[in-house]
Scaffold this active site. Structure first.
Site, PDB file in Angstrom:
ATOM      1  CG  HIS A   1      -6.479   7.173   5.221  1.00 21.59           C
ATOM      2  ND1 HIS A   1      -7.313   6.917   3.370  1.00 21.59           N
ATOM      3  CD2 HIS A   1      -8.132   7.439   5.733  1.00 21.59           C
ATOM      4  CE1 HIS A   1      -9.029   6.736   3.120  1.00 21.59           C
ATOM      5  NE2 HIS A   1      -9.358   6.681   4.839  1.00 21.59           N
TER       6      HIS A   1
ATOM      7  CD  GLU B   1      -1.844   5.936   3.002  1.00 18.72           C
ATOM      8  OE1 GLU B   1      -2.336   6.878   2.381  1.00 18.72           O
ATOM      9  OE2 GLU B   1      -2.071   5.115   3.173  1.00 18.72           O
TER      10      GLU B   1
ATOM     11  CG  ASP C   1      -5.176   1.709   4.732  1.00 21.21           C
ATOM     12  OD1 ASP C   1      -5.982   1.539   6.109  1.00 21.21           O
ATOM     13  OD2 ASP C   1      -4.610   2.449   3.788  1.00 21.21           O
TER      14      ASP C   1
ATOM     15  CG  ASP D   1      -1.598   1.040   1.224  1.00 23.08           C
ATOM     16  OD1 ASP D   1      -2.330   1.163   0.399  1.00 23.08           O
ATOM     17  OD2 ASP D   1      -1.581   2.284   1.866  1.00 23.08           O
TER      18      ASP D   1
END
Length: 469
Positions: A147, A11, A152, A9
């Site tokens: 987030h 960001e 996540d 994942d």
């Protein structure tokens, strides 16, 4: 689920993988069903993080100020991904950012991908929502780090474990392997099975939530062309926006490329999809009409709208999408060929024109050049822009045949206008006897001029000449 995969994942500073940058990476490597490596790091994006993104992720500019840049974390990430499938929730998003980041370093990332949003849709088709928040609510999953990249990742890991216990590990593995066979690049919310789209000529329509299409395209291999849109979403901003909004796909088969081009042009003008920048409806078409009299002033007049009749094309030059485009083109022509702007109607007044005063007009405005010579030079200058007169005594047909599916289309034309595409004798008879007026279309004109100029051996259609009525 798979023999070896990395659940990842990211960001980021925003949703555009071309312009935005990564601020955090988290990855867990699974081999043979066992976690063998876990790694996460903040990343200095080299640009400011907006307040909205800071509030969403909790990652501030101060937090990444001393973090390594992506060039520093790239080697470790490549090592983690070696020999593994990249798995992520909405994998196109993460994969798109990684492709662009590695590309900036001159590294071509080659990795298979699997989207867990699509996997959720396969495993739980009875549910509508398959975003991470929807999955958490449906299965009672929680996290204190939503987030954030590793938070996540852990939610997706928990969901995979729960799905395996509910449905069985074999079912999870079978669906994952099916998705891995080329569908992972598809938008996760897409409801239409791309495998249903024929690999033949035709027009495809992308739809979002509403009834009007987002985009209309054509191809001689529709399925491949549709897939190319999604494969480009990681590097082309427009394709990314389409992939984010698309929900379903419709398509219309044709017998060949000409039919697809004609149908695409008509549908785009009718439906005005927001992502088609060309082939728009044309209400302001115009052309220059040359006077028969070399002494006339002005020598050219602008013809537009209903006056733009194909039977007058022998006296018309250049079709323009606006009056401004027509005037700009004429000024360039006058300047390039030392033509008089007064005589052309580009400049008012009498006596010497301004262009003659600066040496760019040969003087028809002040009797230094004979009007007949100026007129001849104007005709020569306009020659390449002259519209072609319809070269047939009546209506014609262009027959296209697809030998793979046996489809035959006959496209009927008259005076550069596409009257109809027919498939049987009754439709053909109606097209040939109809007296309904068909508006002139610039795109059809250009397409047909190009097609009819092809040598017979290279053309993909058979010409049929119908007897004049």
């Amino acid at each position: 689920m798979l023999p070896c995969y990395v659940l990842l994942d990211l960001e980021t500073t925003g949703g555009n993988p071309v312009h935005d940058r990564i601020t955090e990476v988290a990855a867990v490597r699974i081999e043979g069903g066992q976690e063998v490596a876990r790694w996460s790091t903040l990343v200095n994006p080299g640009t400011s993080i907006s307040s909205f993104i800071q509030n969403l992720t909790g990652i501030s500019n101060a937090m990444v100020a001393d973090a390594p840049g992506f060039d520093e974390v790239a080697p470790h990430l490549l090592a983690l991904l070696e020999g593994a499938v990249l798995v992520a929730h909405n994998v196109r998003f993460d994969h798109g950012f990684l492709l662009n980041e590695f590309n900036r370093l001159g590294v071509a990332l080659r990795v298979k991908t699997l989207c867990t949003v699509r996997l959720s849709r396969q495993l739980y088709p009875q549910h509508r929502g398959h975003g991470l928040d929807a999955i958490m609510q449906r299965h009672g999953l929680t996290t204190s780090a939503r987030h954030r990249a590793m938070g996540d990742v852990d939610v997706v890991l928990d969901w995979l474990g729960m799905a395996s216990r509910e449905l069985g590990a074999d079912q999870i593995s079978n669906h994952a392997l099916t998705l891995l066979q080329g569908s992972a690049a598809l938008p996760p919310q897409l409801e239409t099975p791309v495998g249903d789209i024929p690999e033949s000529a035709g027009v495809y329509l992308f739809f979002g939530e509403g009834p009007l299409p987002l985009y209309i395209g054509k191809s001689v291999k529709m399925r491949s062309r549709v897939m190319s849109h999604f494969q480009a979403a990681g590097r082309v901003a427009r394709e990314m926006r389409i992939a984010q909004e698309i929900r379903r796909i419709e398509w219309i088969e044709t017998a060949g490329e000409l039919g697809a081009l004609l149908l695409e042009a008509r549908l785009v003008k009718e439906k005005q999809p927001i992502y088609n920048r060309q082939l728009r409806r044309e209400n302001a078409l115009c052309a220059w009409r040359l006077s028969d009299n070399p002494q006339a002033r002005p020598l050219l007049s602008l013809v537009r709208g209903d006056e733009l009749q194909p039977h007058q094309f022998g006296r018309l030059f250049g079709i323009y999408r606006s009056k401004r485009q027509a005037l700009d083109s004429l000024r360039e022509l006058a300047d390039a060929h030392a033509l008089c702007p007064q005589a052309l109607g580009l400049e008012s007044g009498t006596g010497r024109c301004f262009a003659h005063q600066i040496g760019r007009c040969k003087g028809v405005c002040c009797t230094e050049e004979k009007p007949e010579l100026h007129y001849l030079r104007l005709q020569l200058a306009l020659g390449q822009q002259q519209l072609q007169v319809w070269p047939h005594p009546g209506k014609i047909g262009l027959r296209e045949y697809d030998r793979h599916n046996g489809r035959t289309d006959i496209h009927v034309f008259d005076q550069w206008c596409h009257l109809a595409t027919v498939h049987d004798d009754a439709e053909l008879e109606e097209a040939l006897t109809s007296t309904s007026a068909v508006a002139f279309d610039l795109d059809t004109y250009r397409l047909l001029v190009k097609h009819l100029s092809l040598p017979a051996k290279s053309a993909s259609t058979e010409l049929i000449r119908f007897a004049p009525a």
